[in-house]
Design an enzyme around this catalytic site. Structure first.
Site, PDB file in Angstrom:
ATOM      1  N   LYS A  27      36.956 152.088   0.678  1.00 27.38           N
ATOM      2  CA  LYS A  27      36.158 151.256  -0.227  1.00 27.38           C
ATOM      3  C   LYS A  27      35.275 152.142  -1.106  1.00 27.38           C
ATOM      4  O   LYS A  27      34.904 153.236  -0.683  1.00 27.38           O
ATOM      5  CB  LYS A  27      35.232 150.344   0.595  1.00 27.38           C
ATOM      6  CG  LYS A  27      35.907 149.177   1.273  1.00 27.38           C
ATOM      7  CD  LYS A  27      34.877 148.337   2.027  1.00 27.38           C
ATOM      8  CE  LYS A  27      35.512 147.175   2.770  1.00 27.38           C
ATOM      9  NZ  LYS A  27      36.117 146.168   1.892  1.00 27.38           N
ATOM     10  N   ARG A  36      42.525 140.859   9.324  1.00 24.47           N
ATOM     11  CA  ARG A  36      43.660 139.991   9.684  1.00 24.47           C
ATOM     12  C   ARG A  36      44.481 140.604  10.814  1.00 24.47           C
ATOM     13  O   ARG A  36      45.139 139.904  11.554  1.00 24.47           O
ATOM     14  CB  ARG A  36      44.499 139.705   8.432  1.00 24.47           C
ATOM     15  CG  ARG A  36      45.153 140.899   7.832  1.00 24.47           C
ATOM     16  CD  ARG A  36      45.599 140.658   6.393  1.00 24.47           C
ATOM     17  NE  ARG A  36      44.477 140.603   5.459  1.00 24.47           N
ATOM     18  CZ  ARG A  36      44.596 140.351   4.163  1.00 24.47           C
ATOM     19  NH1 ARG A  36      45.780 140.112   3.636  1.00 24.47           N
ATOM     20  NH2 ARG A  36      43.533 140.308   3.381  1.00 24.47           N
TER      21      ARG A  36
HETATM   22  N1  BES Z   1      35.548 143.065   5.216  1.00 26.64           N
HETATM   23  C1  BES Z   1      36.278 142.879   4.030  1.00 26.64           C
HETATM   24  C2  BES Z   1      35.967 141.573   3.318  1.00 26.64           C
HETATM   25  C3  BES Z   1      34.558 141.375   2.817  1.00 26.64           C
HETATM   26  C4  BES Z   1      34.269 141.626   1.497  1.00 26.64           C
HETATM   27  C5  BES Z   1      33.587 140.892   3.633  1.00 26.64           C
HETATM   28  C6  BES Z   1      33.001 141.412   1.025  1.00 26.64           C
HETATM   29  C7  BES Z   1      32.304 140.701   3.159  1.00 26.64           C
HETATM   30  C8  BES Z   1      32.031 140.955   1.839  1.00 26.64           C
HETATM   31  C9  BES Z   1      37.786 142.911   4.306  1.00 26.64           C
HETATM   32  O1  BES Z   1      38.183 143.640   5.405  1.00 26.64           O
HETATM   33  C10 BES Z   1      38.445 143.478   3.119  1.00 26.64           C
HETATM   34  O2  BES Z   1      38.200 144.604   2.837  1.00 26.64           O
HETATM   35  N2  BES Z   1      39.247 142.683   2.448  1.00 26.64           N
HETATM   36  C11 BES Z   1      39.928 143.113   1.282  1.00 26.64           C
HETATM   37  C12 BES Z   1      41.389 142.814   1.491  1.00 26.64           C
HETATM   38  C13 BES Z   1      42.291 143.420   0.480  1.00 26.64           C
HETATM   39  C14 BES Z   1      42.334 144.914   0.610  1.00 26.64           C
HETATM   40  C15 BES Z   1      43.688 142.875   0.700  1.00 26.64           C
HETATM   41  C16 BES Z   1      39.394 142.317   0.100  1.00 26.64           C
HETATM   42  O3  BES Z   1      39.168 141.122   0.242  1.00 26.64           O
HETATM   43  O4  BES Z   1      39.166 142.921  -0.943  1.00 26.64           O
HETATM   44 ZN    ZN Z   2      38.527 145.695   4.959  1.00 30.94          ZN
END
Ligand code: BES
Ligand code: ZN
Ligand code: ZN
Length: 470
Positions: free
Chosen positions: A247, A321
C-alpha cells in the site's frame, strides 16, 4: 461510570434535563428564567445555574427522527462537561422512552472512553455517578445498557491499539481472558494447529510476519439443544501493509484497524454471554498480520485453503477475503450454524460506494437482510444492501486455480470480494457478509485523528436477541 436509580430530583445536584425540540414547558421546575436561549435542537446544550447554584444542562433531543442517535447527544454532553462534575449528576428520564433511556446510558458510559492509553502523563480519570431519576424500576435497563457500552469501549480499545502490541496472539489472549471473565469457551488455534487442520489461506497471509497467525474459536452455548443458532466470523488482520502488493504510505498507520470485524465478533460473544441471552453462538476470528518480508506470499502464488479450493493470488492486498474464506469454511463445516454473519473491513470500494454512513450488506437471504436493516436503523448502525448477482462470478475466474482473489479491474470491488467469500460458504442459505471498512474506524469529534467507532456491537447483539434465538 456508576449508574444509580433515584426517584426524586435533588435540586442541589447538577442535573441533565433532556428536551424535545420546541417542548420546553417542563423546564420551569429546574430554571429561574422563562425563556432560555435554547429550543431543544438535537445535541445542543444550554447550561444555566439553578436556584441552589447547581448546574442545569438543557440537552436538546431534537425531533423524532433523531431518537435513534440520542446516545450521541448524551455522550457529547458528558464528554465536554465531565471535568466539572464532582458530586453525582442527575438525569431526568421521565420523557425518555425505554429505548432512549438505554441509549442515554450507553452515551454517558461511552463518554468514559479514553483514547490516550499510551500517554506517559494520563489525563485524570474519575468515575462519575449518574443518578437516573425515574419512578419506574429501571434496574434491568441500567445494567444492560452499561454492559453494552462497557463492551463497546473494550472493543474500541482493541481497534485503536497499535499493531506492535496487538498481534494475532494478543487477540487470542484477549479472547481467552474475556472467556474466563464472562464464562464462555474459547480455543485458540496456534500456528501448529492451523497447519495440521489445513487453514492454508490464513497461513499464507500470515507467513511474512514474525507474529504468527491464529484462529480464535469462541463458543457460548447456554441451551440444552446443541444446535448453533448463529455463527460469526471476523477479519482479524492486525496490520495490513498490503503485503508485496504494498500500500502507499499515506494513512498506512490506520491499517492497524483492519481487525475491526474481529473486534465486533469478540465483543458480541462477550456481550451475549454477559447478558446471558438464550442463544447458542459461535464466534470465529481469523487473524494474521499482512507483512512484507522475504517469506511473504506473492502475487502469482497459488495457495490452498481450508475448503480444499485452490486460489491464485493476484493481489496480496486482497488478504481479508483469504482469511475469511478459511474462517467461513471452518465455521460451516465444524458447527453447521443456522445463520452465519461475517464482518470485515474488507474493501476500499465499499467506502467509495457508501462512505462512512452504512456498512455494505451482501446476502441472498431476505429475512436476514430485512432483520439487519431494521436493527441497523434502530441502533443507528446502518447497513445497506449490495448485490451478489452471478454475473460477477466471471471476475473470479483463474486459468490455473479454482479461483483468483482479485479481478484486476478497479470496478465493483466490494461486490467481487463478497462473491469470493460466497464461494466458501458451501451454499449456506442464511449467510450475510457485512463490509464495515467505512464505518468501523473514522473521523470522530472525540479525537484529532481517526479512531474506532464501536460500530457493529449493538447491531449484531440486538439482531441476535431479536432474530436468532428460536
Ligand atoms: N484492509 C483493506 C480494506 C480497507 C480499505 C479497509 C480502507 C479500511 C479502509 C483491504 O485488505 C484491501 O486492501 N482491499 C483492497 C482490495 C484490492 C487490492 C482488491 C481494496 O479495497 O483496495
Ligand atoms: Zn489489504
Ligand atoms: Zn485488509
Amino acid at each position: 461510570m456508576i449508574f444509580k436509580q433515584v426517584s426524586k430530583v435533588n435540586t442541589q445536584y447538577d442535573v441533565i434535563v433532556p428536551c424535545r425540540k420546541g417542548q420546553l414547558e417542563h423546564l420551569q421546575q429546574f430554571i429561574t428564567i422563562k425563556d432560555p436561549d435554547f429550543n431543544g435542537e438535537f445535541s445542543t446544550v444550554q447550561m444555566l445555574y439553578g436556584a441552589e447554584g447547581n448546574r442545569v444542562y438543557l440537552l436538546g433531543l431534537g425531533e423524532e427522527k433523531d431518537a435513534v442517535k440520542v446516545d450521541e447527544a448524551f455522550r457529547k454532553l458528558s464528554f465536554d462537561h465531565k471535568k466539572y462534575w464532582k458530586a453525582p449528576v442527575q438525569v431526568v428520564t421521565a420523557d425518555l422512552s425505554e429505548a432512549e433511556l438505554q441509549k442515554a446510558i450507553i452515551g454517558l458510559e461511552m463518554s468514559a472512553y479514553e483514547i490516550g492509553t499510551f500517554k506517559s502523563k494520563k489525563e485524570e480519570t474519575k468515575a462519575i455517578t449518574f443518578e437516573m431519576v425515574s419512578d419506574k424500576d429501571i434496574t434491568a435497563t441500567l445494567q444492560e445498557a452499561q454492559a453494552i457500552a462497557e463492551t463497546i469501549n473494550r472493543i474500541k480499545t482493541l481497534v485503536d491499539a497499535p499493531a506492535n502490541q496487538k498481534t494475532p496472539e494478543f487477540l487470542g489472549q484477549w479472547a481467552e481472558d474475556s472467556a474466563k471473565a464472562s464464562d464462555y469457551k474459547c480455543t485458540v488455534l496456534h500456528e501448529k494447529e492451523l497447519k495440521a487442520q489445513g487453514f492454508h489461506a490464513v497461513m499464507a497471509v500470515g507467513q511474512g510476519s514474525v507474529n504468527p497467525p491464529v484462529v480464535i474459536v469462541t463458543e457460548y452455548m447456554p441451551k440444552k439443544d446443541s444446535a448453533v443458532d448463529i455463527g460469526l466470523v471476523g477479519k482479524g488482520i492486525t496490520f495490513d501493509t498490503g503485503g508485496l502488493s504494498i500500500k502507499p504510505s499515506t494513512n498506512l498507520h490506520y491499517m492497524k484497524s483492519d481487525m475491526g470485524g474481529a473486534a465486533v465478533v469478540l465483543g458480541v460473544v462477550e456481550l451475549v454471554a454477559k447478558l446471558k441471552l438464550n442463544v447458542n453462538i459461535v464466534g470465529v476470528v481469523a487473524s494474521a498480520e499482512n507483512a512484507v518480508d522475504s517469506n511473504s506470499y506473492r502475487p502469482g502464488d497459488v495457495i490452498d485453503s481450508y475448503s480444499g479450493k485452490t486460489i491464485e493470488i493476484i493481489d496480496t492486498d486482497a488478504e481479508g477475503r483469504l482469511v475469511l474464506a478459511d474462517g467461513l469454511s471452518y465455521i460451516i463445516k465444524a458447527f453447521q450454524p443456522k445463520q452465519v454473519i461475517d464482518l470485515a473491513t474488507l474493501t476500499g470500494s465499499v467506502v467509495q460506494t457508501l462512505g462512512y454512513t452504512a456498512a455494505g450488506m451482501f446476502t441472498n437471504n431476505t429475512e436476514m437482510s430485512q432483520g439487519l436493516s431494521k436493527i441497523g436503523f434502530d441502533t443507528n448502525e446502518r447497513v445497506w444492501p449490495l448485490p451478489l448477482f452471478a454475473d460477477y462470478e466471471a471476475d473470479l475466474h483463474s486459468d490455473i486455480a479454482d479461483l483468483r482473489n482479485y479481478s484486476g479491474k478497479p470496478v465493483a470491488g466490494a461486490i467481487t470480494a463478497a462473491k469470493f467469500l460466497e464461494a466458501f460458504t458451501d451454499g449456506h442459505k442464511a449467510w450475510v457478509h457485512l463490509d464495515i471498512a467505512g464505518v468501523s474506524f473514522g473521523d470522530s469529534p472525540y479525537s484529532k485523528m481517526k479512531s474506532a467507532s464501536g460500530y457493529g456491537v449493538q447491531l449484531i447483539t440486538n439482531y441476535i436477541k431479536e432474530f436468532a434465538g428460536n
